[in-house]
Design a protein around this motif. Structure first.
Motif, mmCIF file in Angstrom:
data_model
loop_
_atom_site.group_PDB
_atom_site.id
_atom_site.type_symbol
_atom_site.label_atom_id
_atom_site.label_comp_id
_atom_site.label_asym_id
_atom_site.label_seq_id
_atom_site.Cartn_x
_atom_site.Cartn_y
_atom_site.Cartn_z
ATOM 1 N N LYS A 109 0.832 -1.213 0.000
ATOM 2 C CA LYS A 109 0.000 0.000 0.000
ATOM 3 C C LYS A 109 0.861 1.255 0.000
ATOM 4 C CE LYS A 109 -4.004 -1.971 2.226
ATOM 5 N NZ LYS A 109 -4.616 -2.697 1.298
ATOM 6 N N LYS A 110 0.268 2.361 -0.445
ATOM 7 C CA LYS A 110 0.947 3.654 -0.398
ATOM 8 C C LYS A 110 0.670 4.286 0.955
ATOM 9 C CE LYS A 110 0.873 4.394 -5.306
ATOM 10 N NZ LYS A 110 0.364 5.174 -6.430
ATOM 11 N N PHE B 247 6.316 10.062 1.162
ATOM 12 C CA PHE B 247 5.186 9.326 0.602
ATOM 13 C C PHE B 247 5.748 8.186 -0.219
ATOM 14 C CE2 PHE B 247 1.767 8.853 -2.649
ATOM 15 C CZ PHE B 247 0.788 8.377 -1.793
ATOM 16 N N VAL B 248 5.413 6.943 0.161
ATOM 17 C CA VAL B 248 6.046 5.768 -0.429
ATOM 18 C C VAL B 248 5.046 4.627 -0.613
ATOM 19 C CG1 VAL B 248 8.307 6.262 0.597
ATOM 20 C CG2 VAL B 248 6.703 4.834 1.826
ATOM 21 N N LYS B 249 5.489 3.629 -1.349
ATOM 22 C CA LYS B 249 4.788 2.349 -1.428
ATOM 23 C C LYS B 249 5.576 1.374 -0.558
ATOM 24 C CE LYS B 249 3.300 -1.141 -4.729
ATOM 25 N NZ LYS B 249 3.305 -1.520 -6.154
ATOM 26 N N ASN C 138 9.769 5.175 -3.454
ATOM 27 C CA ASN C 138 9.186 6.514 -3.488
ATOM 28 C C ASN C 138 8.444 6.722 -4.801
ATOM 29 O OD1 ASN C 138 11.128 7.243 -5.424
ATOM 30 N ND2 ASN C 138 12.439 8.260 -3.924
ATOM 31 N N MET C 139 7.834 7.866 -4.978
ATOM 32 C CA MET C 139 7.006 8.104 -6.147
ATOM 33 C C MET C 139 7.820 8.351 -7.414
ATOM 34 S SD MET C 139 3.999 7.513 -5.147
ATOM 35 C CE MET C 139 4.665 6.287 -4.051
#
Length: 73
Positions: free
Chosen positions: A23-24, A36-38, A51-52
């Motif tokens: 999940k992110k 903000f990461v997965k 990361n994005m």
């Protein structure tokens, strides 16, 4: 659509890992910065995240203040 936040402290990450893997999420670090990461993998005190910009990195669980996930209510 309504959203709800789930906030996880570092001590429950291991127990909740099957639910949050892939999940992110926003990871709040002890120095108050946020990434903000997965979430990819959980290994012996570290999290492997993406990361994005699709760059993988490792985050030490000791450096994490909390993980915040948004889910649909």
């Amino acid at each position: 659509m309504a959203k709800r936040q789930i906030r996880l402290t570092p001590d429950v990450i291991s127990n909740k890992w099957p639910e949050i893997s892939g999940k992110k999420a926003n990871i709040v670090l002890n120095n108050r910065s946020v990434i903000f990461v997965k979430l990819l993998q959980h290994n012996n005190g570290t999290l492997e995240v993406e990361n994005m910009r699709f760059k993988k990195q490792k985050v030490d669980i000791a450096e994490i203040s909390e993980i915040i996930l948004d889910i649909k209510a």
